[in-house]
Structures are given as structure tokens and as C-alpha cells.
Design an enzyme around this catalytic site. Structure first.
Site, PDB file in Angstrom:
ATOM      1  N   ASP A  48       0.828  -1.209   0.000  1.00 16.18           N
ATOM      2  CA  ASP A  48       0.000   0.000   0.000  1.00 16.18           C
ATOM      3  C   ASP A  48       0.858   1.252   0.000  1.00 16.18           C
ATOM      4  O   ASP A  48       0.514   2.264  -0.630  1.00 16.18           O
ATOM      5  CB  ASP A  48      -0.920   0.019   1.224  1.00 16.18           C
ATOM      6  CG  ASP A  48      -1.990  -1.056   1.154  1.00 16.18           C
ATOM      7  OD1 ASP A  48      -2.310  -1.507   0.031  1.00 16.18           O
ATOM      8  OD2 ASP A  48      -2.491  -1.460   2.217  1.00 16.18           O
ATOM      9  N   GLN A  71       0.994  -2.243   5.084  1.00 17.24           N
ATOM     10  CA  GLN A  71      -0.366  -2.683   4.763  1.00 17.24           C
ATOM     11  C   GLN A  71      -1.313  -1.842   5.612  1.00 17.24           C
ATOM     12  O   GLN A  71      -1.136  -1.742   6.838  1.00 17.24           O
ATOM     13  CB  GLN A  71      -0.595  -4.160   5.045  1.00 17.24           C
ATOM     14  CG  GLN A  71      -2.033  -4.551   4.770  1.00 17.24           C
ATOM     15  CD  GLN A  71      -2.298  -6.029   4.793  1.00 17.24           C
ATOM     16  OE1 GLN A  71      -3.437  -6.438   4.945  1.00 17.24           O
ATOM     17  NE2 GLN A  71      -1.277  -6.852   4.644  1.00 17.24           N
ATOM     18  N   LYS A  73      -5.268  -0.870   6.730  1.00 16.98           N
ATOM     19  CA  LYS A  73      -6.642  -1.334   6.807  1.00 16.98           C
ATOM     20  C   LYS A  73      -7.500  -0.312   7.546  1.00 16.98           C
ATOM     21  O   LYS A  73      -7.343  -0.089   8.742  1.00 16.98           O
ATOM     22  CB  LYS A  73      -6.712  -2.689   7.532  1.00 16.98           C
ATOM     23  CG  LYS A  73      -6.114  -3.848   6.758  1.00 16.98           C
ATOM     24  CD  LYS A  73      -6.910  -4.150   5.491  1.00 16.98           C
ATOM     25  CE  LYS A  73      -6.305  -5.323   4.733  1.00 16.98           C
ATOM     26  NZ  LYS A  73      -7.013  -5.542   3.450  1.00 16.98           N
TER      27      LYS A  73
END
Length: 505
Positions: A48, A71, A73
Site C-alpha cells: 500500500d 499494509q 486497513k
């Protein structure tokens, strides 16, 4: 409630804002950031955002870090909780067959050995889960010495190691250690609005225009989407500067340069995005004295830390009479800094105070004291002892913990004086520098009144307040000294109580 249409928008904006938060470091000479990639080509699941450093940057371990793979979220609410078992579940990261730890194992094959891998989520770790005891409060890396310590938490940590090791098909703890080394877990990360405020502050620091707080839209969200469409996702300093020029993001040149010299004292390090603000030669790094936020067993506050702080601040006063002080440091160091940079130093100090709405400059004359509440003061007798203890509560309550510590360790304390704000403790209870300054004056004046003619009474200081208030209280040290200041184990990874640090005479 966030509906099915806006949820993906917010998720994309969240990832984009973390990109901008890091990309603006490309414009800061002291950040060490040389490349930022938004939605990279790999490694999968940690693509990401990729941030690279040259030279590599220090964190709490012995090795320097050359790259961070992220990453990210985002969730529509912050009610979700997770634990160590979720790291082996593909569903936890929205995958069908491969878990977070398996992705980490795969990423380790192609990434540099000096890389770190960051999992950032708005969910929080479950209360009581072993994972909560494994995440460093200093830099969010896993505490490998705790995970692989056969003596402490043997049953709980052994269960974690066994589950992870078998899930990854590994034959030994050494193989598992090689996989999870450098894994960072950011739980309960900033909200969309907090990121917006943080980005605006960071952009202002590097001379970039973003948007006003009153605007409904945030231009950088849409710009990030357009960059993805145009396949512009890798930026160096030069290419990012060109992007800012092309998109008319650069602020007009200011005719009057900033006359305040930025200096920093860092006894712990946060995320890499926070390692900015002062040139290396104007920064005192004390991280070698500490493991996370805890002083090494062979170190002493008075002998090893205090002389370095006093010498550093003494040198900076000779460089400039106007200082912008960044304190990524323990509360005790903030108070000590105030004793050095008091009114007799002839120095004007602006304090960079971090909080939920980003970093702000706090000044003793910023006007925030108007209408702001003063402390409610309550005194209680603890016995016939001559000494005085202060429990100062702003961000968190301190009275109960202080009383327990005094009962066990300080029989010479005869009076406990509690300072609490009318609205109770919270992270935004102090409005700014002027408010903090007037509260420090209130504490000092009250202690001076209690001491009366006996100014040699020892004062013990237990405080949960912004560092700026302790700095201003340190400037009043002549009214309260001799005094001892205490550090509390707020991260609950040490003794879960207080430890004395400096004695100011």
C-alpha cells in the site's frame, strides 16, 4: 452510519492520506526519506505504501532501517478487535487463502534484510490478548525478547510461538524470529480527520498549500486518485517537488524567515513519519539510554541522562535566543528542560506539543488562557511526614497511583496535594501554551504558599500532563525545589508503577 458507497471512498482516502503524510517528508532535509511509493508493485499485501531511507534510520533495535513496507486497513468504526490468532487468518486481511504472517514470510524473500513491515489498522488489539504485550510502545515493533523469552510468560508466549511457527511451516523458533523481526503493528491508528489535520500541519511546515479547515472537501484525496489513474506513484524529492509545482501546491515565498531555531530532544522514537523537525546537529538523541521508554538497568537518570540534557540546552542557548523546542521525550526531561531554559536564561521558547489534532506550537503568550479553567486543589494528610507530594492530573488521573506508591515507598511524605481540572482528565483538557503556563504558575504559587518559610521541604511530583506544562513548571523550579519527579509506566510493560528520575535542587 457509513453506507456501501462512501465506505470505499473513505478507505481509499485513508490510504491516500497516509501516503501524503509520508510524502511531505521528502521536502524535509532531516527526515532521511528519499523515496515514497503509493500502491507499489510488491511485496504483496505490504505494497500500500513503501518508504525508503538514505541513510537508514535508527529505531529501538541495534539495526538501522532502510525501508518501510505498509499494509493499511481502514474500517468504518473502531469497534473491531483482533489478537495474535487473527494474524494467521486470511479473512482478517480480506484474503481468501493467505494470512498476514504468510504474506510477511513471502515478503521477506525479496525485501532488503534491513526493511520493516508495518500493519496499520483502525481496529485495536483485544484486551488481555498476548499480542498486546508484544507491541513496543516505542516504535510499534514486536518485542522479540519477550516473545522468545522462555522464562517470562512461558505458557502464553509459547502458545503464540507454536501457533505462528506451525502455521508458517517452520521448524524452529530461530526461523520464526527471522520472519517476524521488524514487524510493526499500529493499532487504533489515526482517524480520517486526524490525518487531515496532521497533513495540514506537515504541509505548512514544508511550504505546501492543502485546504482550509472549513472546506468540505480535501483536495489531496482527489489528487491521489488522479495520480493512480496517471500511474504516477513513485516519488523522489525532485519528482515530488515538481508535482507540487505542477499542481500549484507550493505556498508563496515568505519574505520574513523564521527566526526561531528548531531543536529537539528525543528519548524515544515514534513512527518514521515523526522523525522530522530539527537538524541532526540540533538534536539530542537519548534513545541509547532507553529500551522503549524504560531506562536501561545499568543507566542512571542523574548520572547518565541529566548532564547530556543540560549540556545540550546550554549549547543551544549560545546559538540562539529564540528556540522552537521539540520534546519527543519523557515527562521528567521536559521538566528538566524548563529548569535550564528558565526566565534567567534570556531565551524565548516555543514548544511543539503533539496531540490528537497533530503537532502545534505552544507559546506562553498564545492567548489560550482566556476563560480556560484553573486546577481544583485538594490536600489530604497522609501522616506526620514533612515532605509534600503533588498529584497533577490533566491527560490522565494520577491521585490513586501516586497514593499507592507513597504508601509503599515514601513514609516521609505527610501531605498529598491533588491538582485536577473541573472537566476531569482528557487528552485535550489544556487549551494551549498560555493555559499550560498559567496552570504551572498556579501549582508553583500554591507550593510556595504551603512551604512558607521552610523552603527546603522536599516535593515529590507525580504528573500526567502535556510536556509543555511540565516545561513551564520546570521554569518555576525555584519555587518548588528541592523536588523529585517520577515516571509512570503508562504502557504497563514495566513495573506498572512509578520510578523516581531527577532530583532538582
Amino acid at each position: 452510519m457509513v453506507d456501501s458507497v462512501t465506505a470505499p471512498w473513505h478507505g481509499g482516502n485513508y490510504q491516500a492520506r497516509i501516503f501524503w503524510q509520508n510524502a511531505f517528508n521528502l521536502l524535509m532535509n532531516q527526515s532521511g526519506v528519499v523515496e515514497v511509493t503509493f500502491e507499489a508493485d510488491g511485496p504483496k499485501a505490504f505494497d500500500d505504501l513503501v518508504v525508503k531511507y538514505d541513510p537508514p534510520i535508527p529505531r529501538s533495535g541495534p539495526d538501522r532501517v532502510s525501508a518501510d513496507y505498509h499494509q493499511i486497513k481502514w474500517h468504518t468504526d473502531s469497534a473491531g478487535r483482533f489478537g495474535y490468532e487473527d494474524l494467521i487468518s486470511p479473512e482478517f486481511i480480506g484474503a481468501s487463502s493467505v494470512s498476514l504472517l504468510q504474506r510477511l514470510q513471502q515478503a521477506r524473500v525479496t525485501a532488503p534484510a534491513s526493511a520493516h513491515f508495518s500493519f496499520m489498522t483502525t481496529y485495536r488489539i483485544k484486551d488481555g490478548d498476548p499480542l498486546a504485550r508484544l507491541v513496543s510502545a516505542n516504535d510499534h515493533t514486536l518485542l522479540l525478547e519477550r516473545l522468545f523469552d522462555a522464562k517470562k510468560d512461558r505458557r502464553a508466549m509459547g502458545k503464540v510461538r507454536k501457533l505462528w511457527r506451525e502455521h508458517l511451516g517452520l521448524g524452529s523458533d530461530d526461523e520464526l524470529k527471522a520472519v517476524v523481526r521488524g514487524l510493526r503493528i499500529f493499532e487504533g491508528y489515526l482517524s480520517l480527520e486526524e490525518l487531515r489535520t496532521n497533513i495540514n500541519c506537515r504541509a505548512q511546515a514544508v511550504g505546501v498549500l492543502t485546504s482550509n479547515a472549513t472546506d468540505s472537501d480535501f483536495r489531496l484525496d482527489e489528487l491521489a486518485r488522479q495520480l493512480k489513474v496517471r500511474k504516477l506513484n513513485v516519488f523522489t524529492r525532485e519528482s515530488f517537488q515538481q508535482l507540487c509545482r505542477d499542481e500549484n501546491l507550493m505556498a508563496p515565498s515568505q519574505p520574513v524567515p523564521d527566526s526561531f531555531l528548531p531543536i529537539a530532544i528525543r528519548s524515544f522514537l515514534g513512527p518514521a513519519a515523526d522523525i522530522v523537525g530539527a537538524a541532526p546537529h540540533n538534536t539530542l538523541l537519548l534513545t541509547d539510554e532507553f529500551r522503549q521508554r524504560y531506562l536501561h538497568d545499568d543507566r542512571d537518570w542523574q548520572r547518565d541522562v541529566r548532564p547530556k540534557v543540560e549540556a545540550f540546552l546550554g549549547d543551544t542557548v549560545r546559538k540562539s535566543g529564540q528556540l522552537r523546542l521539540i520534546l519527543d521525550a519523557h515527562a521528567s526531561i521536559a521538566l528538566l528542560a524548563g529548569t535550564v531554559l528558565d526566565a534567567k536564561s534570556g531565551t524565548t521558547v516555543h514548544l511543539v506539543q503533539k496531540g490528537r489534532v497533530g503537532a502545534r506550537a505552544w507559546r506562553a503568550d498564545d492567548g489560550t488562557a482566556d476563560g480556560a479553567p484553573l486546577f481544583d486543589i485538594a490536600a489530604e494528610s497522609l501522616g506526620s511526614g514533612r515532605e509534600i507530594a503533588l498529584a497533577i492530573s490533566a491527560s490522565q488521573g494520577t491521585r490513586a497511583h501516586a497514593a499507592a506508591y507513597i504508601s509503599e515507598h515514601l513514609p516521609t511524605v505527610g501531605q498529598l496535594v491533588s491538582f485536577t481540572l473541573p472537566g476531569g482528565p482528557n487528552q485535550q483538557s489544556i487549551a494551549g501554551g498560555a493555559h499550560a503556563s498559567i496552570l504551572a504558575d498556579q501549582i508553583a504559587n500554591h507550593i510556595r504558599e504551603i512551604k512558607g518559610a521552610d523552603m527546603d521541604i522536599l516535593v515529590h511530583i507525580f504528573a500526567a500532563v502535556p510536556n509543555s506544562l511540565l516545561f513551564y513548571l520546570g521554569q518555576q523550579h525555584r519555587a518548588i525545589a528541592p523536588c523529585v519527579v517520577y515516571e509512570f509506566d503508562f504502557d504497563r510493560q514495566g513495573n506498572k508503577s512509578y520510578q523516581p528520575s531527577f532530583e532538582i535542587t
